[in-house]
Enzyme design. Structure first.
Site: not given
Length: 335
Positions: A115, A198, A201
């Site tokens: 980040k 992966k 969602k």
């Protein structure tokens, strides 16, 4: 043995969550509680605050995630299931441990470095310091073991470092060092549209994942349309090293059936996906259908799910209180 683990309330769970983590939790629950140990599973709603939230969505997601865990087999009577915010000792111990943790340790966290390399200055203070809260989550209950994936081992090492330094700094033997619990049975489930990513969602395509609430027809459609190749299946998983999508589907079948990938391939070697995909769909439906049915019933009575979390929080608070009090005495907050 005392196992502690948490999951953020991010909304509807998918097959990757179930096979990669929750199925392992259920197996741990059955084994640990049968041997007289404790399992604590919590909804990490405090961790969710490190990123922008919509209050109503967070509240709903917490109930929905709890219902999904129960539907998958987490038993609130055998395990302690609760949401983090209902046990204030998590926050209190985290603040105490902030005095022990060091900036250099947190700066080395891989997720933070990723980040910080892009937009670290725009991230919340909570995002930088959440590994300290993670440490408090497990040290508060004197966990003996913490289920972790490879990407979380660094955070558990930080918890161990914090525990060691606290014990040495204040001359106490308060916090045992939790050991990682890495299940060899936990598979890495990938996207149905891209075998190198992966299952998630956040993927913009709903066809990339199988949700726990998907109907039988939708599951069958997603299995049928999952990306594959034209070659027949080999007789060993090693032969699928360069066929990511094919390897992923075999991995999913093996995990659902509690078999090894090689034993699955022994049944389908030489056959194409025209035979394999319907078999995979049938197995997925047989596994997820009962979970969906239980989940639908639980979500029709959300107050009952909330009550289960309240009862779990009461049990967790009783376990947490002596540890927090001992930490406060060690640093002079209790006279």
């Amino acid at each position: 043995m005392r196992v502690v683990s948490g999951i953020q309330p991010t909304g509807n769970l998918h097959l990757g969550n179930y096979l990669g983590a929750i199925k392992q939790w259920v197996a741990m629950q059955d084994q640990v509680t049968a041997d007289g140990g404790d399992c604590l599973f919590f909804l990490a709603d405090l961790h969710a605050l490190t990123q922008p939230v919509v209050p109503a969505e967070l509240a709903n997601a917490t109930i929905e995630m709890a219902a999904a865990l129960i539907a998958c087999g987490i038993d609130p009577d055998r395990s302690i299931l609760f949401n983090q915010a209902r046990v204030p000792a998590h926050s209190e111990l985290a603040w105490i441990l902030n005095g022990t943790a060091r900036m250099g340790w947190l700066n080395r966290m891989t997720q933070w470095k990723d980040k910080a390399g892009r937009d670290g200055s725009s991230q919340s203070v909570g995002y930088f310091g959440y590994p300290v809260l993670q440490a408090a989550d497990v040290l508060l209950y004197k966990a003996s073991h913490v289920p972790v994936g490879e990407d979380q081992k660094q955070h558990l090492e930080l918890a161990r470092d914090i525990a060691t330094k606290f014990n040495l700094d204040f001359g106490v033997d308060l916090f045992p060092l939790p050991a990682p619990l890495i299940s060899a049975a936990a598979p890495r489930i990938m996207s149905l549209r891209d075998g190198t990513a992966k299952m998630s969602k956040s993927d913009p395509s709903d066809m990339a994942r199988i949700n726990l609430i998907d109907s039988d027809d939708v599951i069958a459609q997603k299995c049928r349309k999952a990306r594959t190749d034209a070659d027949p299946l080999p007789d060993t998983i090693a032969a699928l090293a360069d066929r990511a999508e094919a390897r992923n589907l075999v991995t999913i079948y093996a995990a659902l059936a509690d078999r090894t990938p090689d034993s699955v391939l022994a049944d389908f070697a030489g056959q194409g996906f025209g035979a394999f995909k319907p078999a995979l769909a049938d197995l997925t439906i047989a596994t997820l259908g009962p979970i969906r049915h239980r989940l639908t019933g639980l979500l029709s009575d959300r107050p009952a799910v909330s009550d289960a979390l309240i009862k779990g929080a009461s049990r967790a608070s009783a376990l947490a209180a002596p540890t927090l009090a001992a930490a406060q005495r060690a640093i002079g907050l209790q006279i």
